[in-house]
Write an enzyme that holds these catalytic residues in place. Structure first.
Site, PDB file in Angstrom:
ATOM      1  N   ASP A  99     -26.412 -14.603 -49.593  1.00  0.00           N
ATOM      2  CA  ASP A  99     -25.643 -15.077 -48.439  1.00  0.00           C
ATOM      3  C   ASP A  99     -25.821 -14.271 -47.171  1.00  0.00           C
ATOM      4  O   ASP A  99     -24.996 -14.329 -46.264  1.00  0.00           O
ATOM      5  CB  ASP A  99     -24.151 -15.072 -48.835  1.00  0.00           C
ATOM      6  CG  ASP A  99     -23.723 -13.719 -49.394  1.00  0.00           C
ATOM      7  OD1 ASP A  99     -24.409 -12.730 -49.111  1.00  0.00           O
ATOM      8  OD2 ASP A  99     -22.705 -13.664 -50.115  1.00  0.00           O
ATOM      9  N   GLU A 121     -28.762 -16.801 -56.853  1.00  0.00           N
ATOM     10  CA  GLU A 121     -27.325 -16.486 -56.689  1.00  0.00           C
ATOM     11  C   GLU A 121     -26.647 -17.568 -55.838  1.00  0.00           C
ATOM     12  O   GLU A 121     -26.063 -17.309 -54.786  1.00  0.00           O
ATOM     13  CB  GLU A 121     -27.092 -15.100 -56.095  1.00  0.00           C
ATOM     14  CG  GLU A 121     -25.667 -14.598 -56.306  1.00  0.00           C
ATOM     15  CD  GLU A 121     -25.412 -13.210 -55.722  1.00  0.00           C
ATOM     16  OE1 GLU A 121     -25.078 -13.099 -54.542  1.00  0.00           O
ATOM     17  OE2 GLU A 121     -25.550 -12.226 -56.469  1.00  0.00           O
ATOM     18  N   GLU A 135     -20.874 -14.462 -44.515  1.00  0.00           N
ATOM     19  CA  GLU A 135     -21.558 -14.808 -45.763  1.00  0.00           C
ATOM     20  C   GLU A 135     -21.125 -16.146 -46.357  1.00  0.00           C
ATOM     21  O   GLU A 135     -21.941 -16.874 -46.923  1.00  0.00           O
ATOM     22  CB  GLU A 135     -21.382 -13.693 -46.801  1.00  0.00           C
ATOM     23  CG  GLU A 135     -22.124 -12.394 -46.481  1.00  0.00           C
ATOM     24  CD  GLU A 135     -21.376 -11.464 -45.541  1.00  0.00           C
ATOM     25  OE1 GLU A 135     -20.280 -11.850 -45.056  1.00  0.00           O
ATOM     26  OE2 GLU A 135     -21.880 -10.365 -45.264  1.00  0.00           O
ATOM     27  N   HIS A 211     -18.112  -1.480 -46.455  1.00  0.00           N
ATOM     28  CA  HIS A 211     -19.017  -1.762 -45.338  1.00  0.00           C
ATOM     29  C   HIS A 211     -18.836  -3.147 -44.714  1.00  0.00           C
ATOM     30  O   HIS A 211     -19.446  -3.451 -43.683  1.00  0.00           O
ATOM     31  CB  HIS A 211     -20.474  -1.650 -45.806  1.00  0.00           C
ATOM     32  CG  HIS A 211     -20.875  -2.760 -46.739  1.00  0.00           C
ATOM     33  ND1 HIS A 211     -21.233  -4.002 -46.283  1.00  0.00           N
ATOM     34  CD2 HIS A 211     -20.937  -2.834 -48.077  1.00  0.00           C
ATOM     35  CE1 HIS A 211     -21.511  -4.776 -47.322  1.00  0.00           C
ATOM     36  NE2 HIS A 211     -21.332  -4.094 -48.420  1.00  0.00           N
ATOM     37  N   ARG A 213     -18.345  -6.497 -42.746  1.00  0.00           N
ATOM     38  CA  ARG A 213     -18.128  -6.760 -41.329  1.00  0.00           C
ATOM     39  C   ARG A 213     -16.657  -7.032 -41.003  1.00  0.00           C
ATOM     40  O   ARG A 213     -16.119  -6.506 -40.036  1.00  0.00           O
ATOM     41  CB  ARG A 213     -18.932  -7.995 -40.921  1.00  0.00           C
ATOM     42  CG  ARG A 213     -19.930  -7.754 -39.842  1.00  0.00           C
ATOM     43  CD  ARG A 213     -20.972  -8.856 -39.841  1.00  0.00           C
ATOM     44  NE  ARG A 213     -22.292  -8.230 -39.854  1.00  0.00           N
ATOM     45  CZ  ARG A 213     -23.005  -7.967 -38.771  1.00  0.00           C
ATOM     46  NH1 ARG A 213     -22.554  -8.277 -37.585  1.00  0.00           N
ATOM     47  NH2 ARG A 213     -24.191  -7.389 -38.865  1.00  0.00           N
ATOM     48  N   HIS A 244     -22.367   3.675 -46.030  1.00  0.00           N
ATOM     49  CA  HIS A 244     -23.322   2.733 -45.426  1.00  0.00           C
ATOM     50  C   HIS A 244     -23.771   3.326 -44.084  1.00  0.00           C
ATOM     51  O   HIS A 244     -22.949   3.906 -43.369  1.00  0.00           O
ATOM     52  CB  HIS A 244     -22.604   1.395 -45.218  1.00  0.00           C
ATOM     53  CG  HIS A 244     -23.529   0.252 -44.924  1.00  0.00           C
ATOM     54  ND1 HIS A 244     -24.172   0.108 -43.725  1.00  0.00           N
ATOM     55  CD2 HIS A 244     -23.925  -0.802 -45.679  1.00  0.00           C
ATOM     56  CE1 HIS A 244     -24.920  -0.981 -43.750  1.00  0.00           C
ATOM     57  NE2 HIS A 244     -24.787  -1.554 -44.936  1.00  0.00           N
TER      58      HIS A 244
HETATM   59  C1  UD1 Z   1     -25.644  -6.814 -44.423  1.00  0.00           C
HETATM   60  C2  UD1 Z   1     -25.237  -8.245 -44.803  1.00  0.00           C
HETATM   61  C3  UD1 Z   1     -24.117  -8.234 -45.831  1.00  0.00           C
HETATM   62  C4  UD1 Z   1     -24.447  -7.334 -47.010  1.00  0.00           C
HETATM   63  C5  UD1 Z   1     -24.841  -5.951 -46.498  1.00  0.00           C
HETATM   64  C6  UD1 Z   1     -25.271  -5.094 -47.657  1.00  0.00           C
HETATM   65  C7  UD1 Z   1     -25.380  -9.979 -43.085  1.00  0.00           C
HETATM   66  C8  UD1 Z   1     -24.716 -10.675 -41.973  1.00  0.00           C
HETATM   67  N1  UD1 Z   1     -24.756  -8.949 -43.629  1.00  0.00           N
HETATM   68  O1  UD1 Z   1     -24.534  -6.239 -43.730  1.00  0.00           O
HETATM   69  O2  UD1 Z   1     -23.925  -9.559 -46.301  1.00  0.00           O
HETATM   70  O3  UD1 Z   1     -23.314  -7.228 -47.837  1.00  0.00           O
HETATM   71  O4  UD1 Z   1     -25.941  -6.086 -45.582  1.00  0.00           O
HETATM   72  O5  UD1 Z   1     -25.361  -3.751 -47.313  1.00  0.00           O
HETATM   73  O6  UD1 Z   1     -26.461 -10.364 -43.471  1.00  0.00           O
HETATM   74  N2  UD1 Z   1     -28.465   0.188 -40.973  1.00  0.00           N
HETATM   75  C9  UD1 Z   1     -29.330   1.258 -40.977  1.00  0.00           C
HETATM   76  N3  UD1 Z   1     -30.246   1.352 -42.010  1.00  0.00           N
HETATM   77  C10 UD1 Z   1     -30.335   0.432 -43.009  1.00  0.00           C
HETATM   78  C11 UD1 Z   1     -29.437  -0.642 -42.990  1.00  0.00           C
HETATM   79  C12 UD1 Z   1     -28.520  -0.771 -41.967  1.00  0.00           C
HETATM   80  O7  UD1 Z   1     -29.296   2.110 -40.106  1.00  0.00           O
HETATM   81  O8  UD1 Z   1     -31.190   0.569 -43.899  1.00  0.00           O
HETATM   82  C13 UD1 Z   1     -27.507   0.070 -39.849  1.00  0.00           C
HETATM   83  C14 UD1 Z   1     -28.175  -0.446 -38.569  1.00  0.00           C
HETATM   84  O9  UD1 Z   1     -27.587   0.171 -37.460  1.00  0.00           O
HETATM   85  C15 UD1 Z   1     -27.808  -1.926 -38.585  1.00  0.00           C
HETATM   86  C16 UD1 Z   1     -26.408  -1.868 -39.165  1.00  0.00           C
HETATM   87  O10 UD1 Z   1     -26.483  -0.859 -40.182  1.00  0.00           O
HETATM   88  O11 UD1 Z   1     -27.872  -2.509 -37.293  1.00  0.00           O
HETATM   89  C17 UD1 Z   1     -25.875  -3.155 -39.716  1.00  0.00           C
HETATM   90  O12 UD1 Z   1     -26.817  -3.775 -40.604  1.00  0.00           O
HETATM   91  P1  UD1 Z   1     -26.689  -5.361 -40.894  1.00  0.00           P
HETATM   92  O13 UD1 Z   1     -27.739  -5.759 -41.876  1.00  0.00           O
HETATM   93  O14 UD1 Z   1     -26.669  -6.109 -39.621  1.00  0.00           O
HETATM   94  O15 UD1 Z   1     -25.260  -5.528 -41.495  1.00  0.00           O
HETATM   95  P2  UD1 Z   1     -24.643  -4.960 -42.824  1.00  0.00           P
HETATM   96  O16 UD1 Z   1     -23.230  -4.630 -42.496  1.00  0.00           O
HETATM   97  O17 UD1 Z   1     -25.534  -3.963 -43.424  1.00  0.00           O
HETATM   98  N1  UDP Z   2     -25.795   0.709 -54.023  1.00  0.00           N
HETATM   99  C1  UDP Z   2     -26.764   1.696 -54.058  1.00  0.00           C
HETATM  100  N2  UDP Z   2     -26.545   2.869 -53.373  1.00  0.00           N
HETATM  101  C2  UDP Z   2     -25.401   3.083 -52.675  1.00  0.00           C
HETATM  102  C3  UDP Z   2     -24.418   2.056 -52.636  1.00  0.00           C
HETATM  103  C4  UDP Z   2     -24.658   0.879 -53.308  1.00  0.00           C
HETATM  104  O1  UDP Z   2     -27.813   1.541 -54.690  1.00  0.00           O
HETATM  105  O2  UDP Z   2     -25.271   4.156 -52.081  1.00  0.00           O
HETATM  106  C5  UDP Z   2     -26.059  -0.549 -54.731  1.00  0.00           C
HETATM  107  C6  UDP Z   2     -24.971  -1.040 -55.666  1.00  0.00           C
HETATM  108  O3  UDP Z   2     -25.125  -0.493 -56.968  1.00  0.00           O
HETATM  109  C7  UDP Z   2     -25.190  -2.546 -55.644  1.00  0.00           C
HETATM  110  C8  UDP Z   2     -25.664  -2.800 -54.232  1.00  0.00           C
HETATM  111  O4  UDP Z   2     -26.141  -1.558 -53.738  1.00  0.00           O
HETATM  112  O5  UDP Z   2     -26.268  -2.905 -56.502  1.00  0.00           O
HETATM  113  C9  UDP Z   2     -24.544  -3.319 -53.371  1.00  0.00           C
HETATM  114  O6  UDP Z   2     -24.977  -3.371 -52.062  1.00  0.00           O
HETATM  115  P1  UDP Z   2     -24.014  -3.449 -50.819  1.00  0.00           P
HETATM  116  O7  UDP Z   2     -22.687  -2.893 -51.174  1.00  0.00           O
HETATM  117  O8  UDP Z   2     -24.765  -2.861 -49.676  1.00  0.00           O
HETATM  118  O9  UDP Z   2     -23.937  -5.016 -50.531  1.00  0.00           O
HETATM  119  P2  UDP Z   2     -23.077  -6.211 -51.133  1.00  0.00           P
HETATM  120  O10 UDP Z   2     -23.189  -6.199 -52.606  1.00  0.00           O
HETATM  121  O11 UDP Z   2     -21.685  -6.032 -50.642  1.00  0.00           O
HETATM  122  O12 UDP Z   2     -23.684  -7.414 -50.505  1.00  0.00           O
END
Ligand code: UD1
Ligand code: UDP
Length: 373
Positions: A99, A121, A135, A211, A213, A244
C-alpha cells in the site's frame, strides 16, 4: 517455451523485506524471467534489506529526497516506471506490494502502459481512507487496477469480495513470514554493537517503533511521553527504539526520549538483527504494519500504537491489543502487561494467522499455472 516475464517493483523497507523472499523464489524458477525495479523511495533502509537477502536491482530510479512529498514521489515513479516499461523491459506481469506510494504509483504506471499488475498482500482494509494515510486509499486503488490479487488471509479475500473483486484472487499467506526462514537463528550474534551490549536477563526488553504519517507530531509525542514514564517507573525494563530516519519523526522523539535511562535510541537495524531482537524481547510497542504480523508468529505480545488496524486477525487471536496514541492508555496497557502475568501469558501464545512461511511458493505456483494454460 518462452519464459514468463515478471517485473517486481518495490521501494521501501517493508516492501523489500516481503518481496525479497519472493524474488529469490521466482528467480530460482527456470520458467520465469524475473527482474527487479527499485523506485528508491527509501535508500539506506531498502539497500540494507537487499544486501541482507543478496538480491540486486536491475533498475533503480533512486528517487528518495529528504522530506519528500507524496506528489513528487508519485510523479517521479509514474515517469520512472513508465520509462523502464517503454525502453527496457515489458513484463507479462508487474508485481507490486501492499500500500505504499511506490506500490500505487507503479500499478498506475503499469495500467497506463497496459501491463498487467499482480498485487502481493492484497485485500487489507480499515475502510477509513484517512487511516492509515495514504495507505488505505492506495491499496484499494491498486485492487481496482490489478489482474491478480495475492491475499494473505481469508479475511483479506472477503474484503476483496466485498469490493466485488472475485477474479484472480488467491489466498497465499504473507510473504513477510517467509523471511523468517532466512533471518531467525537460535545462536544468532547481533551485528549491531548497540544490541550486543544489551542485558536481556537483567531487563525485560521492549521493542518500540513508530513512524506512521498520521502519527507524526501529536501521536508520536503521546507515544514518547508514555514510554518515558514507563521507563522511569519500572527499573527492570529497557526500551530499544530503532528510529525511522524520517526527520519529522526524529524531531519529536529526540527531545522527549534523548538521554532517558534504559531507553536506547538507535539507528535502524538490519532485518536479521531486528527479527532476532524481537525473538529475544518481552513486548513490542509499534505503529508498524509488518511488526503486527511478525510479532505474533514469534509469540511476542504487541501494543499497537494506532486506533485501528487492517490486520484484525491477531487482535482476534488475542496476541495484539490496540492502544492508539493516547499517553495514558499506552502507559496503562504497558504496565498491565508488565504486572499481570496471567494476561501476559495469554498474549504470549504464538499464533500465526498470516501464513506458514510458504507464501512465495504458492505465488510462484499461480504464475506456473498461468504459464501452462
Ligand atoms: C513509507 C510508506 C509507508 C511505510 C513506510 C515504511 C508511503 C506513503 N509511506 O513511509 O506506507 O509504512 O514507508 O517505513 O508510501 N528516509 C531516509 N532514508 C530512508 C528512508 C526514508 O532518510 O532509507 C527519510 C527521508 O527523509 C524521506 C522520509 O524519511 O523523505 C520519509 O520517507 P517516505 O518513504 O516518504 O515515508 P515513510 O514515512 O518512510
Ligand atoms: N524493521 C527492521 N529494522 C528496524 C525496524 C523495522 O528491519 O529497525 C523491519 C520489521 O521487522 C518489519 C519491517 O521492517 O519487517 C517493518 O517496516 P516499517 O515499520 O518501516 O513499515 P510498515 O510495516 O509499517 O509498513
Amino acid at each position: 517455451m518462452e519464459r514468463l516475464k515478471l517485473l517486481m517493483i518495490f521501494g521501501t523497507r517493508p516492501e523489500a523485506i516481503k518481496m525479497c523472499p519472493l524474488a529469490l523464489e521466482l528467480k530460482r524458477h527456470g520458467a520465469f524471467e524475473t527482474r527487479v525495479l527499485l523506485t528508491g523511495q527509501h535508500r539506506e533502509l531498502a539497500d540494507s534489506v537487499m544486501s541482507a537477502f543478496g538480491v540486486s536491482a536491475d533498475y533503480d530510479l533512486a528517487l528518495m529526497r529528504p522530506g519528500q512529498t507524496l506528489t513528487s514521489l508519485t510523479t517521479g515513479i509514474l515517469d520512472g516506471v513508465g520509462n523502464v516499461l517503454e525502453n527496457e523491459f515489458r513484463p507479462d506481469y508487474a508485481l507490486v506490494h501492499g500500500d505504499t506510494t511506490t506500490a500505487f504509483a507503479s500499478a498506475l504506471s503499469c495500467f497506463y502502459h497496459q501491463v498487467k499488475t499482480a498485487h502481493v498482500e492484497a485485500g487489507l482494509r480499515t475502510r477509513d481512507i484517512w487511516a492509515p494515510f495514504p495507505e488505505e486509499a492506495n491499496r484499494a486503488m491498486i485492487s481496482r487496477i490489478a489482474s491478480l490479487h495475492f491475499a494473505p488471509t481469508k479475511g483479506n479475500e472477503r474484503n476483496l469480495r466485498d469490493d466485488h473483486i472475485t477474479e484472480g484472487v488467491y489466498v497465499t499467506g504473507n510473504t513477510g513470514l517467509d523471511a523468517f526462514r532466512y533471518t531467525i537463528k537460535e545462536d544468532y550474534v547481533f551485528a549491531d554493537p548497540a544490541l550486543r551490549e544489551l542485558d536481556f536477563k537483567k531487563y525485560r526488553t521492549i521493542v518500540l517503533t513508530a513512524h506512521r504519517r498520521e502519527n507524526i507530531g501529536a501521536g508520536i509525542e503521546g507515544i514518547c511521553r508514555a514510554v518515558k514514564r514507563a521507563a522511569e517507573m519500572r527499573p527492570d525494563i529497557q526500551f530499544v527504539y530503532p528510529m525511522h530516519p524520517n526527520p519529522a519523526v526524529r524531531s519529536t522523539v529526540l527531545p522527549i526520549l534523548g538521554g532517558i535511562d534504559r531507553v536506547r535510541l538507535i539507528e535502524p537495524l538490519d532485518v536479521f538483527d531486528m527479527h532476532n531482537l524481537m525473538a529475544r524481547s518481552y513486548l513490542c510497542l509499534t505503529d508498524s504494519g509488518g511488526l503486527q504480523e511478525e510479532a505474533p508468529a514469534l509469540g511476542l505480545p504487541v501494543i499497537v500504537l494506532r486506533g485501528e488496524t487492517e490486520r484484525p486477525e491477531a487482535v482476534e487471536a488475542g496476541t495484539v491489543v490496540l492502544a492508539g496514541t493516547d499517553e495514558e492508555k499506552i502507559l496503562a496497557e504497558t504496565l498491565s502487561l508488565l504486572d499481570d502475568e496471567a494476561r501476559y501469558r495469554r498474549m504470549r501464545r504464538a499464533v500465526n494467522p498470516y501464513g506458514d512461511g510458504h507464501a512465495s511458493e504458492r505465488i510462484a505456483g499461480v504464475f506456473e499455472t498461468i504459464m501452462n494454460r
